[in-house]
Design a protein around this motif. Structure first.
Motif, short mmCIF file in Angstrom:
data_model
loop_
_atom_site.label_atom_id
_atom_site.label_comp_id
_atom_site.label_asym_id
_atom_site.label_seq_id
_atom_site.Cartn_x
_atom_site.Cartn_y
_atom_site.Cartn_z
N ARG A 406 36.37 51.03 32.55
CA ARG A 406 37.58 51.21 33.34
C ARG A 406 38.77 50.65 32.57
O ARG A 406 38.69 49.62 31.91
CB ARG A 406 37.46 50.49 34.68
N GLU A 408 41.48 49.17 33.55
CA GLU A 408 41.94 47.84 33.94
C GLU A 408 41.01 46.75 33.44
O GLU A 408 41.43 45.64 33.14
CB GLU A 408 42.09 47.75 35.47
N GLN A 411 41.70 46.32 29.68
CA GLN A 411 42.96 45.58 29.55
C GLN A 411 42.76 44.10 29.88
O GLN A 411 43.28 43.22 29.17
CB GLN A 411 44.01 46.20 30.48
N ALA A 412 42.01 43.82 30.93
CA ALA A 412 41.79 42.44 31.34
C ALA A 412 40.99 41.66 30.29
O ALA A 412 41.33 40.52 29.97
CB ALA A 412 41.06 42.40 32.68
N LEU A 445 48.27 40.73 35.61
CA LEU A 445 47.85 42.14 35.58
C LEU A 445 47.68 42.73 36.97
O LEU A 445 47.28 43.89 37.10
CB LEU A 445 46.53 42.26 34.80
N TRP A 447 46.11 40.83 39.81
CA TRP A 447 45.17 40.17 40.71
C TRP A 447 45.93 39.23 41.64
O TRP A 447 46.87 38.54 41.22
CB TRP A 447 44.13 39.38 39.93
N ARG A 461 41.80 48.78 41.44
CA ARG A 461 42.19 47.91 40.33
C ARG A 461 41.99 46.44 40.72
O ARG A 461 41.46 45.65 39.93
CB ARG A 461 43.65 48.17 39.95
N TRP A 462 42.40 46.09 41.93
CA TRP A 462 42.23 44.71 42.38
C TRP A 462 40.75 44.33 42.42
O TRP A 462 40.36 43.22 42.03
CB TRP A 462 42.86 44.53 43.76
N SER A 464 38.32 45.43 40.58
CA SER A 464 37.82 45.20 39.22
C SER A 464 38.22 43.81 38.73
O SER A 464 37.40 43.06 38.17
CB SER A 464 38.36 46.27 38.27
N LEU A 465 39.47 43.45 38.92
CA LEU A 465 39.95 42.15 38.46
C LEU A 465 39.29 41.03 39.27
O LEU A 465 38.95 39.97 38.71
CB LEU A 465 41.48 42.07 38.59
#
Length: 713
Positions: A406, A408, A411-412, A445, A447, A461-462, A464-465
């Motif tokens: 993913r 995100e 990126q994280a 990012l 969260w 997205r949230w 995943s973080l």
């Protein structure tokens, strides 16, 4: 060099130690070192344990060279788990990959030798090319229709069906694509393939097609691959497609060194091209095969296993021609609670009751990440999400497959690596606070401590973080000493390598198909009524049988707590829905075939939570929702309870919930308290007859409730 000359690794000092922890059937798998071998592994029976120990034992005794073993499965998560276990067992060097990963590796290596150029790159976005092909034919498509077209093209390719043959093959099978006739689908398929050729690209299925063509057309390359991989192990063999089976045969050649593992009862992907007959017919194709059945279920309680067995047993017929049938599971865990079977008036009530059930389990110590709500189609998700959100219950909407791909997540991980390097370079000795560092880095990012409202991309997205934050929190909690961010990053890198997907603190909300291969302490099956399961479009006997297997998969995801529910209407209309026919073995007679429920259910079914009252005890008319059915009368019909008694019960509940630090409804709902006040039970047996009050609550609160009632007599 022969395999006999390979010095076996000293695993635990004695290869026989590898067999010590296996049950008799698993040991039979581990010691069946030469094929053909078929392992029929029921849900929760330890198939991965059995086949990894087979490989490790074969390596340890010198029967296998590690680099001569290729183990293939269907998901990166499963392949990563297999690699991790093999490494722990000392069998390093074994290739454990997905079908596509193994095929892509071979195609990329041999393609230049065979064709004088690099293998074409794989498409990132297949949907755009399907849309372009449809547009050229002036076929109007939306996103849903594009997905259906793409799925149908994938089915055709894994079924070895060309664009020219598609219409002829699809028509007898009643293959339909959003109202588009087979001839038009075939023309879109042809256009899509032409666009790929023009742009020098291949798609996901082409990886297997290209590798199969490469091996079939070049004897020297095929011989080299067959010499390299002399022992094949195939997991989830019931899900193999004709194209994958063709590739397996090219890898195997004329050797018998093939071990396949699968469960006919978990064949749920026929719509995507899977063919269970490759597994069920294995003994016919290989008359000298060793067949081992794993039947001991270590995952689920006897109550869950009993329900799953009953559902499958009701649909089981004789196996024609000596084929391999599914196993009947034997539970190995201690007893647990009975499955809860619940009818609701409408979907909103059903979702609310599931959410309350989950909140009650959380109050008793079950972790939200160990809970799941499963349903047949994605359209059932929103009402469930709303019920969870209204109760501030955290949830995750999608499963964990391909988590590390993913955008995100990539990126994280990059941001965390960068921050970890900066910490080490600037001040490697400063006090460690890994959780705070992860929260701060991912906070930039997107969260936040509280999840965003609603669903969609922002929510995903949230989630995943939040899963990455949970890893840091778990590591910090498990460590006796403070840990720094580099430790978290190292652990995340290890998990990414093994495709070990983290889980955030939330209830998993998923389709039944996406839940296959996963398990939780508590599982709620939502919307198990006719038209949903079996799905309304499943009309042929084989399609209905697959829907039954889908329910079986859902039931066997639960380790201990199981909640199965259905609703009589979708909204507020006339009650027309019936519980799924597959539930007949679990339901009292008055529910089977969709008959109106009778108030005369036996006490065991009452304790299991099935609906008890259908008509108001005051006016005699039908009741409308779950609260009224628990109460036994309409909300606006005259009450028969004493106001003071109800007030005392509510005061007791308030004090009890405060002491236990749980919401009041987790002790008793208002409807249950009113029913108690009206019935005024004087014994444990009478108290048990109150809807919403089972053995657990009787043992916990029964004496206190009876004392309050006795004082008011």
């Amino acid at each position: 060099m022969s395999t006999a000359s390979i010095a076996p690794p000293r695993i635990g000092g004695d290869p026989e130690l590898l067999l010590a922890a296996l049950d008799p059937e698993q040991r039979a798998v581990a010691t069946a070192l030469h094929g053909p071998v078929a392992v029929i592994a029921g849900a929760g029976t330890g198939k991965t344990r059995a086949i990894t120990h087979r490989i490790a034992y074969g390596v340890a005794v010198g029967a296998y060279s590690p680099t001569a073993v290729l183990a293939v499965t269907f998901t990166t998560r499963a392949a990563g788990e297999m690699r991790g276990r093999l490494q722990q067992l000392g069998a390093r060097g074994v290739q454990a990959r997905t079908f596509h990963s193994a095929a892509l590796r071979q195609a990329q290596y041999f393609w230049p030798k065979a064709y004088g150029g690099e293998l074409p790159s794989v498409l990132d976005n297949r949907m755009s090319l399907v849309a372009e092909a449809a547009g050229r034919l002036r076929v109007r498509v939306d996103t849903a229709r594009l997905r259906d077209l793409l799925g149908e093209i994938s089915w055709a390719k894994v079924s070895n069906t060309t664009p020219e043959d598609y219409a002829r093959v699809a028509a007898p099978l009643d293959r339909t694509v959003s109202g588009i006739d087979p001839e038009t689908v075939a023309r879109i398929f042809t256009g899509y393939e032409e666009l790929k050729r023009q742009r020098g690209r291949i798609d996901f299925e082409d990886i297997l097609l290209c590798t199969a063509a490469l091996l079939a057309e070049h004897d020297d390359i095929r011989d080299q691959v067959q010499r390299t991989y002399r022992h094949l192990v195939v997991d989830e063999y019931q899900d193999v497609s004709p194209l994958q089976h063709r590739l397996l045969e090219l890898w195997r050649g004329n050797r018998s060194e093939l071990c396949v593992v699968g469960d006919p009862a978990q064949t749920i992907h026929s719509f995507a091209g899977a063919r269970a007959d490759f597994l069920t017919g294995f003994a016919r194709r290989h008359p000298n095969a060793t067949v081992v059945r794993l039947v001991r279920d270590y995952r689920s309680t006897p109550q869950v296993v009993g329900a799953a067995n009953a559902v499958m047993r009701a649909g089981r017929g004789p196996t024609a021609g000596g084929g391999i049938d599914a196993v009947e599971l034997q539970a190995q865990r201690p007893p647990g609670p009975e499955p809860l079977l619940q009818e609701s008036q409408n979907e909103a009530d059903e979702a609310a009751e599931i959410a309350d059930w989950l909140a009650g389990l959380a109050a008793r110590g079950v972790d939200y990440r160990e809970m799941a709500v499963l349903f047949r189609i994605n359209a059932q998700s929103p009402v469930m999400e709303q019920a969870l959100a209204e109760r501030n219950i955290p949830y995750l909407v999608r499963g964990g497959e391909r988590f590390y791909e993913r955008a995100e997540v990539r990126q994280a991980l990059h941001a965390l690596r960068t921050q970890a390097r900066a910490i080490t370079e600037l001040d490697g000795d400063r006090p460690a606070d890994a959780v705070a560092e992860v929260q701060a880095t991912l906070g930039a990012l997107g969260w936040t401590e509280q999840p965003p409202s609603g669903a969609g991309a922002v929510r995903e997205r949230w989630e995943s973080l939040a899963a990455l934050v949970a890893v840091a929190e778990d590591l910090a909690a498990a460590s006796a000493e403070p840990i720094g961010l580099p430790v978290v990053v190292e652990e995340l890198e290890r998990r990414a390598q093994a495709q070990h997907v983290p889980s955030a603190q939330g209830v998993t909300v998923s389709t039944l198909h996406s839940a296959k291969g996963l398990e939780w302490d508590a599982v709620a099956l939502f919307g198990i009524q006719e038209g949903s399961l079996p799905f309304v479009l499943a009309t042929r006997p084989d399609e209905v049988a697959e829907e039954r297997r889908l329910l079986y998969v859902g039931l066997t995801r639960a380790r201990e707590h199981l909640h199965v529910s259905w609703s009589r209407t979708r909204g507020g209309g006339q009650a027309t829905r019936k519980p799924s026919r597959f539930l007949d073995p679990l339901l009292p007679a008055h529910y089977r075939g969709g008959a109106a429920p009778s108030a005369a259910g036996d006490q065991r079914q009452r304790r299991k939570g099935t609906v008890l009252a259908a008509h108001c005890r005051t006016c005699g008319h039908a009741l409308h929702d779950a609260a009224e059915r628990k109460l036994g009368r309409h909300a606006d019909c005259p009450a028969t309870y004493d106001e003071r008694t109800l007030t005392l019960l509510k005061e007791w509940r308030k004090q009890t919930s405060a002491e236990e630090k749980v919401p009041a409804f987790c002790v008793f709902t208002d409807a249950t308290l009113i029913a108690i006040a009206e019935a005024r039970p004087t014994s444990d047996a009478a108290l048990l007859k109150i809807p919403g009050l089972g053995q657990a609550k009787l043992g916990k609160y029964g004496d206190q409730v009876l004392a309050i009632l006795a004082a008011e007599t």
